[in-house]
Design an enzyme around this catalytic site. Structure first.
Site, PDB file in Angstrom:
ATOM      1  N   HIS A  82       0.844  -1.199   0.000  1.00 12.07           N
ATOM      2  CA  HIS A  82       0.000   0.000   0.000  1.00 12.07           C
ATOM      3  C   HIS A  82       0.876   1.244   0.000  1.00 12.07           C
ATOM      4  CE1 HIS A  82      -3.451   2.533   1.107  1.00 12.07           C
ATOM      5  NE2 HIS A  82      -2.600   3.182   1.881  1.00 12.07           N
ATOM      6  N   ASP A 161     -14.559   4.470   8.139  1.00 10.84           N
ATOM      7  CA  ASP A 161     -13.458   5.322   7.666  1.00 10.84           C
ATOM      8  C   ASP A 161     -13.992   6.373   6.694  1.00 10.84           C
ATOM      9  OD1 ASP A 161     -10.613   6.030   7.313  1.00 10.84           O
ATOM     10  OD2 ASP A 161     -10.991   5.382   5.267  1.00 10.84           O
ATOM     11  N   ARG A 168     -13.102  14.521   8.893  1.00 12.92           N
ATOM     12  CA  ARG A 168     -11.733  15.033   9.135  1.00 12.92           C
ATOM     13  C   ARG A 168     -11.357  16.069   8.086  1.00 12.92           C
ATOM     14  NH1 ARG A 168      -8.394   9.895   8.731  1.00 12.92           N
ATOM     15  NH2 ARG A 168      -6.631  11.328   8.870  1.00 12.92           N
ATOM     16  N   SER A 183      -6.862   4.885   9.979  1.00 17.51           N
ATOM     17  CA  SER A 183      -7.593   4.909   8.718  1.00 17.51           C
ATOM     18  C   SER A 183      -6.947   3.935   7.720  1.00 17.51           C
ATOM     19  CB  SER A 183      -7.579   6.341   8.169  1.00 17.51           C
ATOM     20  OG  SER A 183      -7.957   6.379   6.824  1.00 17.51           O
ATOM     21  N   LYS A 187      -8.243  -0.452   6.877  1.00 19.58           N
ATOM     22  CA  LYS A 187      -8.536  -0.948   5.528  1.00 19.58           C
ATOM     23  C   LYS A 187      -7.607  -2.103   5.161  1.00 19.58           C
ATOM     24  CE  LYS A 187      -8.459   3.357   4.296  1.00 19.58           C
ATOM     25  NZ  LYS A 187      -8.460   4.694   3.794  1.00 19.58           N
TER      26      LYS A 187
HETATM   27  N1  URA Z   1      -4.823   7.610   3.524  1.00 25.28           N
HETATM   28  C1  URA Z   1      -5.863   7.042   4.185  1.00 25.28           C
HETATM   29  O1  URA Z   1      -6.379   6.005   3.787  1.00 25.28           O
HETATM   30  N2  URA Z   1      -6.301   7.670   5.293  1.00 25.28           N
HETATM   31  C2  URA Z   1      -5.772   8.808   5.779  1.00 25.28           C
HETATM   32  O2  URA Z   1      -6.212   9.296   6.796  1.00 25.28           O
HETATM   33  C3  URA Z   1      -4.709   9.378   5.065  1.00 25.28           C
HETATM   34  C4  URA Z   1      -4.243   8.748   3.938  1.00 25.28           C
END
Ligand code: URA
Length: 434
Positions: A82, A161, A168, A183, A187
């Site tokens: 990622h 999220d 946010r 966050s 995932k």
């Molecule tokens: N990428 C994400 O998935 N979440 C964040 O808060 C920042 C970058």
């Protein structure tokens, strides 16, 4: 239990219990906590951080807010790489076929580009007919055939999220390390893999502008992984210049294909080889980078990684012939050449500026709803440390609409910072944290 008491405890830097976090997040997801209270909580986290226990619980609650997908049907060592988002970041398109050719699987959720950063979905969607898997079954079918399984984020995966991130975004609480870490990791943990390798981009074109902050983020994500019983490795990679030479979509696919034909740009090569080496080490197949390097060289030299990319494109609805015929990719109508107005060594390439220069001609989105023009983009011909002569070509802009092309050109010229002194070529990998 009252939400206001939970906010007050976080405001006063007192530790929250599992039950309190459960109450807060579950009630918020159910729509029983108003955004103004959650905003206050997020701001309290922004200032007061979270303890390790709080962060783990918070992340697990986020993960469990939606579907958690396992891939027992795929009999491969699964790697989830990622990236936190960069400019010219075509690593997934290069890495996935290499991992597959080495007997591993790369199964992951991919994102779309937003703002100055690009996204894997947009790059692959520049291939006519190409469709990302939309169901687990489809992904498993393609991954069993090719070793690669890419799916877009859906509303069913970590819905919390999505809700929190939107809040946010408008409450100035995005740049909070525990909130970013939870966050991202929620995932990652919602999708099964044997190892998670995070490419945390650092520098001008990245979310994390300085190494210290990026390291803290990396450590917190590794900590969450440990708590969840999952191996997480992090590479901190340079985003003080675009990765490789191309910034866009179709042109990035071409650069990825060229890489698999052995025409590798140094910085992209360093990032890809390092990540594959970490995966091979975790799988127990190699002891060090040099052993990994010869295995990677082999699947590039014998053409097997390229063949797998073709098979993946075909299994996803595209024409695999395009790996040998770039005319099958969309092509922009016009090209503008950009010539340097000075001479010197490239000291810096303002990466966010280059990302924006590509975005304004249509290669990216300013807003989520914007359409991407897959044919357009920018290729740069000089990297940091290289010498540039006055009037030498430093870039080409591929465009269909001349509305913003002059501005894009000016942004590219402004982004190239030259100096008379020699400049050392930067490292692409700044640090590895395992
Ligand atoms: N990428 C994400 O998935 N979440 C964040 O808060 C920042 C970058």
């Amino acid at each position: 239990m009252r939400i206001v008491d939970i906010i007050q405890k976080k405001r006063d830097n007192e530790k929250l219990s599992d039950k309190e976090l459960e109450f807060l997040l579950n009630e918020y997801l159910a729509g029983n906590v108003p955004d103004y209270q959650m905003s206050a909580f997020l701001m309290a986290v922004y200032f007061n951080d979270m303890t390790q226990e709080e962060l783990l619980k918070f992340t697990m609650l986020m993960r469990d807010s939606g579907d958690v997908i396992k891939f027992d049907e795929i009999n491969r060592f699964l790697v989830d790489k990622h990236s936190t988002g960069g400019v010219g970041d075509k690593v997934t398109a290069v890495l996935s076929p290499i991992l597959s050719a080495l007997g591993m699987g790369n199964v992951k959720l991919s994102g779309k580009g937003l703002g100055h950063t690009g996204g894997t979905i947009d790059k692959f969607e520049s291939i006519k007919g190409f469709k990302f898997s939309t169901t687990k079954e489809e992904l498993i079918k393609i991954a069993n055939k090719t070793g690669i399984g890419l799916m877009g984020y859906s509303d069913n995966i970590v819905p919390l999220d999505k809700k929190l991130y939107s809040l946010r975004d408008v409450t100035a609480t995005v740049p909070s390390i525990p909130l970013i870490a939870s966050s991202i990791m929620s995932k990652k943990l919602a999708i099964h893999s044997d190892v998670i390798i995070l490419d945390v981009k650092v520098g001008d074109g990245a979310f994390m502008k300085d190494l210290g902050q990026a390291k803290k983020l990396a450590e917190r994500m590794i900590e969450i992984g440990k708590g969840a019983g999952k191996k997480v490795k992090v590479v901190l990679s340079n985003m003080d210049e675009p990765l490789g030479h191309s910034i866009g979509n179709a042109n990035e696919i071409i650069e990825a294909i060229e890489f698999l034909k052995g025409n590798c740009v140094d910085d992209l090569k360093e990032v890809v080889y390092t990540i594959v080496s970490l995966a091979l080490k975790e799988k127990g197949e190699v002891r060090d980078f040099n052993e990994a390097k010869s295995k990677i060289d082999e699947v590039i030299n014998n053409g097997s990684a390229l063949k797998i990319l073709g098979e993946f494109i075909e299994a996803s609805g595209g024409n695999k012939e395009l790996v040998n015929n770039y005319d099958l990719l969309p092509k922009a109508k016009s090209v503008m050449e950009v010539f340097s107005e000075n001479d010197g060594y490239v000291k810096k390439i303002k990466t966010e500026e280059i990302g924006k220069a590509a975005m304004i001609i249509g290669a990216g989105r300013a807003k989520k709803e914007d359409e991407v023009d897959h044919a357009v983009g920018i290729n740069i011909f000089r990297k940091v440390g290289e010498k540039v002569g006055k009037n030498e070509k430093i870039a080409e802009i591929y465009y269909n609409n001349d509305k913003n092309v002059q501005e894009s050109r000016n942004m590219i010229l402004d982004a190239f910072v030259l100096t008379k002194e020699e400049v050392e070529k930067p490292k692409a990998i700044l640090e590895i944290i395992e």
